[in-house]
Design a protein around this motif. Sequence first.
Motif, PDB file in Angstrom:
ATOM      1  N   THR A 265      86.537 135.785  23.959  1.00  8.63           N
ATOM      2  CA  THR A 265      86.217 135.749  22.537  1.00  8.63           C
ATOM      3  C   THR A 265      86.547 137.083  21.891  1.00  8.63           C
ATOM      4  O   THR A 265      86.808 138.076  22.567  1.00  8.63           O
ATOM      5  CB  THR A 265      84.712 135.475  22.321  1.00  8.63           C
TER       6      THR A 265
ATOM      7  N   TYR B 108      73.631 141.763  19.504  1.00  9.10           N
ATOM      8  CA  TYR B 108      72.673 140.728  19.128  1.00  9.10           C
ATOM      9  C   TYR B 108      73.321 139.348  18.984  1.00  9.10           C
ATOM     10  O   TYR B 108      72.627 138.343  18.944  1.00  9.10           O
ATOM     11  CB  TYR B 108      71.909 141.113  17.850  1.00  9.10           C
ATOM     12  N   LEU B 109      74.646 139.266  18.933  1.00 13.06           N
ATOM     13  CA  LEU B 109      75.332 137.981  18.836  1.00 13.06           C
ATOM     14  C   LEU B 109      75.894 137.485  20.172  1.00 13.06           C
ATOM     15  O   LEU B 109      76.510 136.427  20.220  1.00 13.06           O
ATOM     16  CB  LEU B 109      76.463 138.058  17.806  1.00 13.06           C
TER      17      LEU B 109
ATOM     18  N   PRO C 218      74.307 136.176  22.837  1.00 18.15           N
ATOM     19  CA  PRO C 218      73.810 134.846  23.218  1.00 18.15           C
ATOM     20  C   PRO C 218      74.459 133.709  22.421  1.00 18.15           C
ATOM     21  O   PRO C 218      74.780 132.659  22.985  1.00 18.15           O
ATOM     22  CB  PRO C 218      72.305 134.915  22.927  1.00 18.15           C
ATOM     23  N   GLN C 219      74.690 133.918  21.131  1.00 15.73           N
ATOM     24  CA  GLN C 219      75.332 132.880  20.324  1.00 15.73           C
ATOM     25  C   GLN C 219      76.789 132.684  20.737  1.00 15.73           C
ATOM     26  O   GLN C 219      77.287 131.557  20.741  1.00 15.73           O
ATOM     27  CB  GLN C 219      75.260 133.223  18.826  1.00 15.73           C
ATOM     28  N   ALA C 220      77.480 133.758  21.093  1.00 18.65           N
ATOM     29  CA  ALA C 220      78.866 133.653  21.533  1.00 18.65           C
ATOM     30  C   ALA C 220      78.954 132.889  22.853  1.00 18.65           C
ATOM     31  O   ALA C 220      79.823 132.023  23.030  1.00 18.65           O
ATOM     32  CB  ALA C 220      79.493 135.036  21.682  1.00 18.65           C
TER      33      ALA C 220
ATOM     34  N   ALA D 130      76.700 130.717  24.002  1.00 15.71           N
ATOM     35  CA  ALA D 130      76.324 129.331  23.730  1.00 15.71           C
ATOM     36  C   ALA D 130      77.475 128.572  23.076  1.00 15.71           C
ATOM     37  O   ALA D 130      77.729 127.403  23.409  1.00 15.71           O
ATOM     38  CB  ALA D 130      75.088 129.286  22.838  1.00 15.71           C
ATOM     39  N   GLY D 131      78.187 129.216  22.166  1.00 15.59           N
ATOM     40  CA  GLY D 131      79.330 128.572  21.519  1.00 15.59           C
ATOM     41  C   GLY D 131      80.430 128.221  22.507  1.00 15.59           C
ATOM     42  O   GLY D 131      81.017 127.133  22.448  1.00 15.59           O
ATOM     43  N   GLU D 132      80.720 129.141  23.430  1.00 15.65           N
ATOM     44  CA  GLU D 132      81.738 128.863  24.450  1.00 15.65           C
ATOM     45  C   GLU D 132      81.278 127.753  25.392  1.00 15.65           C
ATOM     46  O   GLU D 132      82.072 126.913  25.811  1.00 15.65           O
ATOM     47  CB  GLU D 132      82.064 130.134  25.243  1.00 15.65           C
TER      48      GLU D 132
ATOM     49  N   ARG E  62      79.286 125.258  24.618  1.00 18.00           N
ATOM     50  CA  ARG E  62      79.426 123.995  23.880  1.00 18.00           C
ATOM     51  C   ARG E  62      80.888 123.575  23.817  1.00 18.00           C
ATOM     52  O   ARG E  62      81.220 122.403  23.973  1.00 18.00           O
ATOM     53  CB  ARG E  62      78.884 124.148  22.463  1.00 18.00           C
TER      54      ARG E  62
END
Length: 80
Positions: A36, A42-43, A45-47, A49-51, A53
Amino acid sequence: MCPRRIDGSLHVSPCSNTGSRKTATSPSTREEINTTEPVPFYLVPQAVAGEMRRLGGAVSEVHVRRGARHMYAVTVVVRE
């Protein structure tokens, strides 16, 4: 490497059951590496989780590396 305690301290030494056996990274295994754009801490975990998904259950490894200025690169390895 097998950890063991010597005088209360944890030491790593070769295991007796390691040898020249084939591993999961043999040439017959196909893998794809997806990286990515760098994201702030702080982002992360979202990165990840996005991968997860996007790639689904094929993800075998996730690596997070710190770059410059508190930015992190998320690398996802997919094995087929």
